[in-house]
Design a protein around this motif. Structure first.
Motif, PDB file in Angstrom:
ATOM      1  N   SER A  19       0.801  -1.230   0.000  1.00 10.28           N
ATOM      2  CA  SER A  19       0.000   0.000   0.000  1.00 10.28           C
ATOM      3  C   SER A  19       0.835   1.282   0.000  1.00 10.28           C
ATOM      4  N   LYS A  20       2.109   1.218   0.391  1.00 13.45           N
ATOM      5  CA  LYS A  20       2.951   2.418   0.453  1.00 13.45           C
ATOM      6  C   LYS A  20       3.867   2.549  -0.767  1.00 13.45           C
ATOM      7  N   TRP A  21       3.478   1.952  -1.887  1.00 17.47           N
ATOM      8  CA  TRP A  21       4.325   1.961  -3.077  1.00 17.47           C
ATOM      9  C   TRP A  21       4.562   3.367  -3.618  1.00 17.47           C
ATOM     10  N   ARG A  22       3.627   4.278  -3.398  1.00 13.34           N
ATOM     11  CA  ARG A  22       3.770   5.652  -3.918  1.00 13.34           C
ATOM     12  C   ARG A  22       4.993   6.368  -3.336  1.00 13.34           C
ATOM     13  N   ALA A  23       5.406   5.981  -2.142  1.00 13.05           N
ATOM     14  CA  ALA A  23       6.586   6.579  -1.517  1.00 13.05           C
ATOM     15  C   ALA A  23       7.868   5.849  -1.899  1.00 13.05           C
ATOM     16  N   LYS A  24       7.742   4.672  -2.503  1.00 12.45           N
ATOM     17  CA  LYS A  24       8.914   3.852  -2.817  1.00 12.45           C
ATOM     18  C   LYS A  24       9.296   3.861  -4.300  1.00 12.45           C
ATOM     19  N   LEU A  25       8.402   4.260  -5.166  1.00 18.48           N
ATOM     20  CA  LEU A  25       8.691   4.240  -6.608  1.00 18.48           C
ATOM     21  C   LEU A  25       9.780   5.256  -6.933  1.00 18.48           C
ATOM     22  N   ILE A  26      10.881   4.803  -7.531  1.00 17.30           N
ATOM     23  CA  ILE A  26      11.997   5.704  -7.826  1.00 17.30           C
ATOM     24  C   ILE A  26      12.254   5.863  -9.318  1.00 17.30           C
ATOM     25  N   ASP A  27      11.844   4.883 -10.135  1.00 22.69           N
ATOM     26  CA  ASP A  27      12.025   5.036 -11.577  1.00 22.69           C
ATOM     27  C   ASP A  27      11.006   4.184 -12.323  1.00 22.69           C
ATOM     28  N   MET A  28      10.845   4.505 -13.602  1.00 29.16           N
ATOM     29  CA  MET A  28       9.948   3.757 -14.478  1.00 29.16           C
ATOM     30  C   MET A  28      10.615   3.617 -15.825  1.00 29.16           C
ATOM     31  N   SER A  29      10.471   2.452 -16.406  1.00 29.51           N
ATOM     32  CA  SER A  29      11.007   2.187 -17.734  1.00 29.51           C
ATOM     33  C   SER A  29       9.844   1.939 -18.679  1.00 29.51           C
ATOM     34  N   SER A  30       9.979   2.387 -19.910  1.00 25.83           N
ATOM     35  CA  SER A  30       8.915   2.172 -20.881  1.00 25.83           C
ATOM     36  C   SER A  30       9.516   1.943 -22.260  1.00 25.83           C
ATOM     37  N   ASP A  31       8.636   1.623 -23.208  1.00 24.24           N
ATOM     38  CA  ASP A  31       9.082   1.345 -24.563  1.00 24.24           C
ATOM     39  C   ASP A  31       9.061   2.569 -25.471  1.00 24.24           C
ATOM     40  N   GLY A  32       8.683   3.718 -24.951  1.00 28.39           N
ATOM     41  CA  GLY A  32       8.694   4.939 -25.740  1.00 28.39           C
ATOM     42  C   GLY A  32       7.424   5.207 -26.526  1.00 28.39           C
ATOM     43  N   LYS A  33       6.468   4.289 -26.508  1.00 29.70           N
ATOM     44  CA  LYS A  33       5.199   4.505 -27.215  1.00 29.70           C
ATOM     45  C   LYS A  33       4.423   5.633 -26.542  1.00 29.70           C
ATOM     46  N   ASN A  34       3.584   6.300 -27.310  1.00 32.07           N
ATOM     47  CA  ASN A  34       2.825   7.433 -26.787  1.00 32.07           C
ATOM     48  C   ASN A  34       1.908   7.024 -25.641  1.00 32.07           C
ATOM     49  N   THR A  35       1.351   5.810 -25.699  1.00 32.63           N
ATOM     50  CA  THR A  35       0.504   5.331 -24.607  1.00 32.63           C
ATOM     51  C   THR A  35       1.280   5.305 -23.296  1.00 32.63           C
TER      52      THR A  35
END
Length: 89
Positions: free
Chosen positions: A23-39
């Motif tokens: 439940s406390k993931w919002r305070a732990k998220l430090i980065d996100m990786s994506s494929d570059g698509k607009n979505t």
């Protein structure tokens, strides 16, 4: 699951999953990786944009290196002999 893979649908599914997992993931998220698509990366409605907006700390955006390499290799093979491969016996 969903009729379309829109950023909103993916976001809602991820939030439910993360809330159930921790439940406390919002305070732990430090980065996100994506494929570059607009979505995924759209400035106003992309998934990464939604995720970053609901976190408590700054989040680093990473464009997946494998997807970058795939784009380069695809482009290079299309340019090679106008996209035609020569078969060797």
């Amino acid at each position: 699951m969903f009729d379309r893979h829109t950023a909103d649908n993916i976001f809602n599914m991820l939030v439910k999953f993360f809330d159930a997992l921790y439940s406390k993931w919002r305070a732990k998220l430090i980065d996100m990786s994506s494929d570059g698509k607009n979505t995924m990366t759209g400035r106003h409605t992309g998934l990464v944009t939604h995720m970053i907006a609901c976190t408590e700390n700054p989040v680093l955006r990473i464009w997946c290196a494998l997807h970058q390499m795939d784009l380069v290799i695809t482009s290079a093979t299309e340019e090679l002999a106008s996209g035609e491969w020569i078969m060797f016996a």
